[in-house]
Motif scaffolding. Structure first.
Motif, short mmCIF file in Angstrom:
data_model
loop_
_atom_site.label_atom_id
_atom_site.label_comp_id
_atom_site.label_asym_id
_atom_site.label_seq_id
_atom_site.Cartn_x
_atom_site.Cartn_y
_atom_site.Cartn_z
N GLY A 97 0.79 -1.22 0.00
CA GLY A 97 0.00 0.00 0.00
C GLY A 97 0.82 1.27 0.00
N PRO A 98 0.50 2.19 0.91
CA PRO A 98 1.18 3.49 0.95
C PRO A 98 2.64 3.40 1.39
CG PRO A 98 -0.25 3.26 2.85
CD PRO A 98 -0.55 2.10 1.94
N VAL A 99 3.01 2.28 2.00
CA VAL A 99 4.40 2.10 2.45
C VAL A 99 5.35 1.94 1.26
CG1 VAL A 99 5.96 0.56 3.71
CG2 VAL A 99 3.73 1.14 4.68
N GLY A 100 4.84 1.29 0.22
CA GLY A 100 5.66 1.08 -0.97
C GLY A 100 6.44 -0.21 -0.94
N ALA A 101 7.59 -0.22 -1.59
CA ALA A 101 8.39 -1.43 -1.75
C ALA A 101 9.05 -1.83 -0.43
CB ALA A 101 9.45 -1.22 -2.82
N ILE A 102 8.96 -3.13 -0.12
CA ILE A 102 9.59 -3.69 1.08
C ILE A 102 10.58 -4.77 0.63
CG2 ILE A 102 9.22 -5.02 3.20
CD1 ILE A 102 8.06 -2.24 3.40
N GLU A 103 11.81 -4.66 1.11
CA GLU A 103 12.82 -5.66 0.81
C GLU A 103 12.71 -6.82 1.80
OE1 GLU A 103 17.71 -6.24 0.63
OE2 GLU A 103 16.83 -4.30 1.18
N GLY A 104 12.49 -8.01 1.29
CA GLY A 104 12.35 -9.17 2.16
C GLY A 104 13.70 -9.66 2.68
N LYS A 105 13.87 -9.58 4.00
CA LYS A 105 15.11 -10.03 4.63
C LYS A 105 14.88 -11.25 5.52
CE LYS A 105 16.86 -5.26 4.76
NZ LYS A 105 17.31 -4.15 5.66
N GLY A 106 13.76 -11.94 5.28
CA GLY A 106 13.43 -13.10 6.10
C GLY A 106 14.45 -14.21 6.04
N GLY A 107 15.07 -14.38 4.88
CA GLY A 107 16.10 -15.41 4.75
C GLY A 107 17.30 -15.10 5.63
N ILE A 108 17.69 -13.84 5.67
CA ILE A 108 18.81 -13.43 6.53
C ILE A 108 18.45 -13.68 7.99
CG2 ILE A 108 20.22 -11.48 7.29
CD1 ILE A 108 19.75 -10.22 4.53
N TYR A 109 17.22 -13.31 8.36
CA TYR A 109 16.77 -13.50 9.74
C TYR A 109 16.80 -14.98 10.13
CZ TYR A 109 14.02 -12.97 14.00
OH TYR A 109 13.60 -12.99 15.31
N MET A 110 16.24 -15.83 9.29
CA MET A 110 16.16 -17.25 9.63
C MET A 110 17.54 -17.90 9.66
SD MET A 110 13.23 -18.10 10.62
CE MET A 110 13.86 -19.76 10.87
N ASN A 111 18.44 -17.48 8.78
CA ASN A 111 19.80 -18.01 8.83
C ASN A 111 20.45 -17.67 10.17
OD1 ASN A 111 20.07 -19.36 6.37
ND2 ASN A 111 20.56 -17.48 5.27
N TRP A 112 20.21 -16.45 10.65
CA TRP A 112 20.74 -16.06 11.96
C TRP A 112 20.11 -16.89 13.07
CZ3 TRP A 112 17.75 -14.06 15.97
CH2 TRP A 112 18.46 -13.70 17.12
N LEU A 113 18.78 -17.06 13.02
CA LEU A 113 18.11 -17.81 14.07
C LEU A 113 18.63 -19.25 14.14
CD1 LEU A 113 14.33 -17.64 14.92
CD2 LEU A 113 15.54 -19.81 14.96
N VAL A 114 18.79 -19.87 12.97
CA VAL A 114 19.19 -21.27 12.92
C VAL A 114 20.68 -21.46 13.22
CG1 VAL A 114 19.50 -23.22 11.33
CG2 VAL A 114 17.32 -22.00 11.39
N LYS A 115 21.51 -20.58 12.66
CA LYS A 115 22.95 -20.79 12.77
C LYS A 115 23.60 -20.09 13.96
CE LYS A 115 23.39 -21.45 7.77
NZ LYS A 115 23.98 -20.93 6.51
N THR A 116 22.94 -19.06 14.50
CA THR A 116 23.53 -18.33 15.63
C THR A 116 22.71 -18.49 16.90
OG1 THR A 116 24.51 -16.67 14.15
CG2 THR A 116 24.26 -16.08 16.47
N LEU A 117 21.41 -18.15 16.84
CA LEU A 117 20.60 -18.18 18.07
C LEU A 117 20.38 -19.59 18.59
CD1 LEU A 117 18.92 -16.76 20.21
CD2 LEU A 117 16.96 -16.88 18.66
N LYS A 118 19.96 -20.51 17.73
CA LYS A 118 19.66 -21.87 18.19
C LYS A 118 20.88 -22.52 18.85
CE LYS A 118 17.48 -26.25 16.94
NZ LYS A 118 18.48 -27.12 17.57
#
Length: 250
Positions: A97-118
């Motif tokens: 909508g009015p926010v416009g283009a959003i860059e999806g960084k979910g892959g970066i987030y999940m790589n961190w969760l799996v490889k660093t946080l877990k």
């Protein structure tokens, strides 16, 4: 017992700290046992009203204490700056909508969760680290991420609860990403959506149907619920806790 710490995600926000909430079962200090782990998004909204973005949490701590569920919960605070939550909690680029283009960084987030946080959680607490004992849960954009994690990181997460999952943001892109994943037929997926929030995004009904059909085609153990009178809120999601916990056998 909920422990609150701070943690950084260097890949996304450098040295900036955000909250990390860890729930430990009441008998954790004395039992000597190891426990399954449930990872959750929007950590500030999971346990305490005083920390919640809109003044009302899901009340997971109350539920866990009331039921004495033998489970560790790890919940990371979301990025509340600007539109960064939308970015971090999407595996695909999209336009909103009015926010416009959003860059999806979910892959970066999940790589961190799996490889660093877990690994940190498994090292510092008595967890059952295997896929069989590792689940993930989220609401709204976090629900989308839980679905993404279950499909693309299925070697880590066997079970997922996806409440009011924002599958509507880019249905074709999301379904393509999910289909490219490696979800196994022994996976357990819970999906729900409130009847009152269906009207908010016209793409929701079709997106839910398509994703559920995909999971059924893969012989996944899937539960889809439309919640009568359900809304897009922590108060509504709190009422679903007993149901999704039972569906995930937690």
């Amino acid at each position: 017992m909920v422990i609150k710490r701070e943690i950084a995600i260097p890949e996304l926000t450098g040295d900036k700290k955000r909250g990390l909430y860890i729930y430990l079962p009441e008998d954790y200090e004395t039992s000597g046992k190891r426990y399954p782990v449930l990872y959750m998004f929007d950590g500030q909204n999971v346990f305490f009203d005083k920390d919640a973005s809109f003044g009302k949490s899901m009340g997971m701590s109350d539920y866990m204490q009331r039921t004495n569920t033998p489970l560790i919960i790890c919940a990371v605070q979301s990025n509340t700056e600007g539109n960064e939550r939308l970015s971090e909690y999407s595996p695909v680029d999209f336009v909103y909508g009015p926010v416009g283009a959003i860059e999806g960084k979910g892959g970066i987030y999940m790589n961190w969760l799996v490889k660093t946080l877990k690994p940190i959680i498994d090292r510092e607490f008595r967890t059952l680290p295997e896929r069989e004992h590792t689940s993930i849960c989220g609401t709204s954009m976090g629900g989308l991420m839980a679905m993404y994690a279950a499909c693309v990181y299925n070697d880590v997460f066997k079970k997922a609860a996806c409440l009011s999952a924002s599958l509507w943001i880019a249905p074709d892109k999301i379904l393509s990403v999910l289909k490219d994943g490696n979800i196994k037929k022994d996976s357990v997926i819970y999906i729900d959506y409130g009847s009152k929030e269906m009207k908010n995004h016209r793409e929701s009904r079709e997106a839910l149907t398509r994703v559920t059909e995909f999971l059924m085609e893969r012989d996944v153990n899937v539960t889809l619920r439309i919640i009568p009178g359900g809304t897009h809120s922590e108060a509504s999601w709190e009422k679903q806790i007993p149901v999704f916990m039972a569906c995930l056998n937690l």
